[in-house]
Write a protein that holds these residues in place. Structure first.
Motif, PDB file in Angstrom:
ATOM      1  N   TYR A 245       0.835  -1.207   0.000  1.00 36.09           N
ATOM      2  CA  TYR A 245       0.000   0.000   0.000  1.00 36.09           C
ATOM      3  C   TYR A 245       0.869   1.256   0.000  1.00 36.09           C
ATOM      4  O   TYR A 245       0.607   2.208  -0.745  1.00 36.09           O
ATOM      5  N   ALA A 246       1.902   1.269   0.827  1.00 39.02           N
ATOM      6  CA  ALA A 246       2.793   2.433   0.900  1.00 39.02           C
ATOM      7  C   ALA A 246       3.509   2.656  -0.434  1.00 39.02           C
ATOM      8  O   ALA A 246       3.655   3.796  -0.893  1.00 39.02           O
ATOM      9  N   ARG A 247       3.943   1.564  -1.060  1.00 36.18           N
ATOM     10  CA  ARG A 247       4.630   1.683  -2.355  1.00 36.18           C
ATOM     11  C   ARG A 247       3.713   2.340  -3.391  1.00 36.18           C
ATOM     12  O   ARG A 247       4.148   3.190  -4.168  1.00 36.18           O
ATOM     13  N   GLY A 248       2.459   1.952  -3.380  1.00 37.35           N
ATOM     14  CA  GLY A 248       1.509   2.528  -4.327  1.00 37.35           C
ATOM     15  C   GLY A 248       1.178   3.976  -4.043  1.00 37.35           C
ATOM     16  O   GLY A 248       0.749   4.713  -4.939  1.00 37.35           O
ATOM     17  N   ALA A 249       1.375   4.410  -2.766  1.00 36.80           N
ATOM     18  CA  ALA A 249       1.038   5.788  -2.389  1.00 36.80           C
ATOM     19  C   ALA A 249       2.167   6.772  -2.660  1.00 36.80           C
ATOM     20  O   ALA A 249       1.934   7.992  -2.674  1.00 36.80           O
ATOM     21  N   LEU A 250       3.378   6.301  -2.866  1.00 40.02           N
ATOM     22  CA  LEU A 250       4.521   7.204  -3.024  1.00 40.02           C
ATOM     23  C   LEU A 250       4.328   8.255  -4.120  1.00 40.02           C
ATOM     24  O   LEU A 250       4.629   9.443  -3.894  1.00 40.02           O
TER      25      LEU A 250
ATOM     26  N   ILE B 206      -0.516   4.569   7.557  1.00 37.46           N
ATOM     27  CA  ILE B 206       0.475   4.927   6.543  1.00 37.46           C
ATOM     28  C   ILE B 206       0.173   6.297   5.946  1.00 37.46           C
ATOM     29  O   ILE B 206       1.081   7.101   5.708  1.00 37.46           O
ATOM     30  N   THR B 207      -1.102   6.582   5.724  1.00 37.80           N
ATOM     31  CA  THR B 207      -1.486   7.897   5.211  1.00 37.80           C
ATOM     32  C   THR B 207      -1.009   8.990   6.149  1.00 37.80           C
ATOM     33  O   THR B 207      -0.446  10.010   5.726  1.00 37.80           O
ATOM     34  N   TRP B 208      -1.227   8.783   7.434  1.00 40.72           N
ATOM     35  CA  TRP B 208      -0.749   9.767   8.421  1.00 40.72           C
ATOM     36  C   TRP B 208       0.772   9.850   8.415  1.00 40.72           C
ATOM     37  O   TRP B 208       1.352  10.936   8.409  1.00 40.72           O
ATOM     38  N   GLY B 209       1.420   8.698   8.429  1.00 42.42           N
ATOM     39  CA  GLY B 209       2.873   8.676   8.500  1.00 42.42           C
ATOM     40  C   GLY B 209       3.541   9.325   7.301  1.00 42.42           C
ATOM     41  O   GLY B 209       4.522  10.066   7.452  1.00 42.42           O
ATOM     42  N   LEU B 210       3.019   9.075   6.103  1.00 45.17           N
ATOM     43  CA  LEU B 210       3.595   9.680   4.908  1.00 45.17           C
ATOM     44  C   LEU B 210       3.391  11.197   4.911  1.00 45.17           C
ATOM     45  O   LEU B 210       4.267  11.954   4.473  1.00 45.17           O
ATOM     46  N   GLY B 211       2.227  11.641   5.402  1.00 42.39           N
ATOM     47  CA  GLY B 211       1.973  13.076   5.507  1.00 42.39           C
ATOM     48  C   GLY B 211       2.936  13.742   6.472  1.00 42.39           C
ATOM     49  O   GLY B 211       3.446  14.839   6.214  1.00 42.39           O
ATOM     50  N   TYR B 212       3.210  13.057   7.587  1.00 39.88           N
ATOM     51  CA  TYR B 212       4.158  13.588   8.567  1.00 39.88           C
ATOM     52  C   TYR B 212       5.558  13.683   7.964  1.00 39.88           C
ATOM     53  O   TYR B 212       6.244  14.695   8.089  1.00 39.88           O
ATOM     54  N   ILE B 213       5.983  12.628   7.304  1.00 36.43           N
ATOM     55  CA  ILE B 213       7.317  12.615   6.684  1.00 36.43           C
ATOM     56  C   ILE B 213       7.437  13.714   5.642  1.00 36.43           C
ATOM     57  O   ILE B 213       8.455  14.415   5.567  1.00 36.43           O
ATOM     58  N   LYS B 214       6.393  13.895   4.836  1.00 38.57           N
ATOM     59  CA  LYS B 214       6.397  14.914   3.784  1.00 38.57           C
ATOM     60  C   LYS B 214       6.583  16.304   4.375  1.00 38.57           C
ATOM     61  O   LYS B 214       7.383  17.117   3.876  1.00 38.57           O
ATOM     62  N   SER B 215       5.851  16.601   5.440  1.00 42.54           N
ATOM     63  CA  SER B 215       5.866  17.955   5.997  1.00 42.54           C
ATOM     64  C   SER B 215       7.125  18.252   6.799  1.00 42.54           C
ATOM     65  O   SER B 215       7.575  19.394   6.859  1.00 42.54           O
ATOM     66  N   VAL B 216       7.716  17.220   7.428  1.00 42.29           N
ATOM     67  CA  VAL B 216       8.853  17.455   8.320  1.00 42.29           C
ATOM     68  C   VAL B 216      10.200  17.208   7.640  1.00 42.29           C
ATOM     69  O   VAL B 216      11.140  17.982   7.802  1.00 42.29           O
ATOM     70  N   TYR B 217      10.295  16.126   6.871  1.00 39.63           N
ATOM     71  CA  TYR B 217      11.583  15.749   6.294  1.00 39.63           C
ATOM     72  C   TYR B 217      11.632  15.830   4.769  1.00 39.63           C
ATOM     73  O   TYR B 217      12.705  15.709   4.189  1.00 39.63           O
ATOM     74  N   GLY B 218      10.482  15.998   4.149  1.00 40.53           N
ATOM     75  CA  GLY B 218      10.443  16.122   2.698  1.00 40.53           C
ATOM     76  C   GLY B 218      10.359  14.811   1.967  1.00 40.53           C
ATOM     77  O   GLY B 218       9.735  14.721   0.904  1.00 40.53           O
TER      78      GLY B 218
END
Length: 408
Positions: free
Chosen positions: A315-320, A381-393
């Motif tokens: 699922y995460a791979r497909g969301a990238l 995963i949706t939450w985690g990817l959003g967090y990573i995007k906003s904090v670490y890019g």
């Protein structure tokens, strides 16, 4: 219907508290009536989301209590088994020592006894008599030593048996408590599953009603509401970060003053920015986790929680792509969440409270991505990817920070 989970009283809205479609239709065309209905629906959404989140938090607390109880039981079982093994070993030593003492006593009797007495009085073979006396002296000393060892071993057995009984009683008590905490955790999990399912059904209807009043779509209304929640959480996280920075600066200034005045005191501790504070809901600059889940209970609490690392990674791979990331970022993400949670939906750090695949801390922050945050790897995963995007890019940016600091 009132739900009681782990001592938390939750009173969800009754079905009559939600607006009906007839009420929504009647409000159309009247601006003030439409506004009132929008406010009613928004309030209803707030209530059901809060109720579902409270139920899920109660399930997590019950899981943590159960995990602690199971760990204590495991320690007690190990101690009881170790003591039982020591008792068995000491009994064997005591039996062997008593047997050897008996054999020596019999040997003493054969060497000594009445025949030695008569030899001492009437015997003519002095060398033979002296040999027997020497042997008798040595055997007596050896017999006394072995007898002392047998006595010590017997006393040790008695002491160990008493300790083993205490350990066994403690083990049995903890086994009963562990069974109780497991049952409580399973009940709380089922209650959370039921509440989330009910809230999800009501949520779909409420978003559809909101879309009808605002002439939009349900998905747009949901995304807007999530965006508002994320913005509020981000603002709160930034405010805390600023407050922590001010506190740290004040502490540093106080330490400088004390140093300048020659004070021997230790100085103010300062609150600092805690590594245990979580990132906001997909935003914010404080860390999610500090080094992984530390293990979870390993007990299945309900049908809702699904640990499927392979499915979660797929699922995460497909969301990238939706975050603007290349497929090469997946290797960093796999490494990051392997270290944090092993990609387990139910990963719970009992000591800190961090939860889920991204190890959000506190766990409730995952709720901004969906009501089913406690059981769904997609939501986590949706939450985690959003967090990573906003904090670490990017996941590789987050992984680099994890490698350097053991948290992200």
């Amino acid at each position: 219907m009132v739900l009681i989970a782990c001592g938390v009283l939750i009173a969800p809205l009754s079905a009559s508290a939600y607006p009906t479609w007839s009420e929504v239709e009647a409000a159309k065309g009247d601006a003030s009536a439409t506004k009132r209905q929008v406010q009613t629906i928004t309030s209803s959404l707030d209530s059901l989301e809060s109720t579902a989140a409270t139920a899920s938090e109660a399930a997590l607390k019950a899981d943590a209590a159960n995990s602690t109880a199971q760990q204590k039981l495991a320690v007690a079982k190990a101690q009881a088994s170790a003591l039982a093994a020591q008792v068995s070993s000491q009994k064997k030593k005591a039996d062997e020592a008593h047997q050897e003492a008996g054999q020596l006593a019999a040997h003493l009797y054969r060497i000594g006894g009445s025949s030695l007495d008569s030899q001492l009085l009437t015997g003519t073979d002095a060398d033979k008599t002296l040999y027997k006396l020497g042997a008798l002296s040595q055997l007596t000393t050896q017999w006394q030593t072995v007898l002392d060892q047998a006595t010590v071993a017997s006393r040790s057995v008695s002491s160990l048996e008493a300790q083993a009984k205490v350990a066994a009683d403690e083990r049995d008590t903890l086994a009963s408590k562990a069974a109780s905490t497991l049952a409580s955790a399973q009940t709380a999990q089922q209650a959370a599953d039921d509440e989330v399912a009910s809230a999800t059904a009501h949520q779909k209807t409420l978003y559809a009603q909101l879309a009808s009043l605002n002439d939009t779509t349900a998905s747009l209304e949901k995304r807007y509401r999530q965006g508002v929640a994320a913005k509020a959480a981000y603002a709160a996280a930034q405010a805390k970060k600023a407050a922590d920075a001010r506190a740290a600066a004040a502490a540093a200034a106080q330490q400088q003053e004390q140093a300048a005045s020659g004070s021997s005191g230790s100085g103010a501790s300062g609150s600092g920015s805690s590594s245990g504070d979580a990132g906001s809901s997909g935003s914010g600059g404080t860390p999610v986790s500090s080094g992984g889940s530390g293990g979870s209970s390993g007990v299945s609490l309900g049908s809702g929680v699904v640990d499927d690392p392979a499915g979660a990674q797929a699922y995460a791979r497909g969301a990238l792509p939706s975050y603007g990331w290349a497929s090469s970022e997946m290797s960093c993400l796999v490494s990051l969440w392997n270290q944090e949670s092993g990609w387990r939906t139910s990963a719970l750090n009992v000591s800190s409270g961090a939860y889920g695949i991204p190890q959000a801390l506190p766990a409730i922050k995952l709720s901004s991505a969906g009501l089913d945050w406690q059981t769904s790897y997609r939501t986590q995963i949706t939450w985690g990817l959003g967090y990573i995007k906003s904090v670490y890019g990017s996941p590789c940016g987050a992984w680099s920070h994890e490698v350097a600091h053991n948290w992200y």
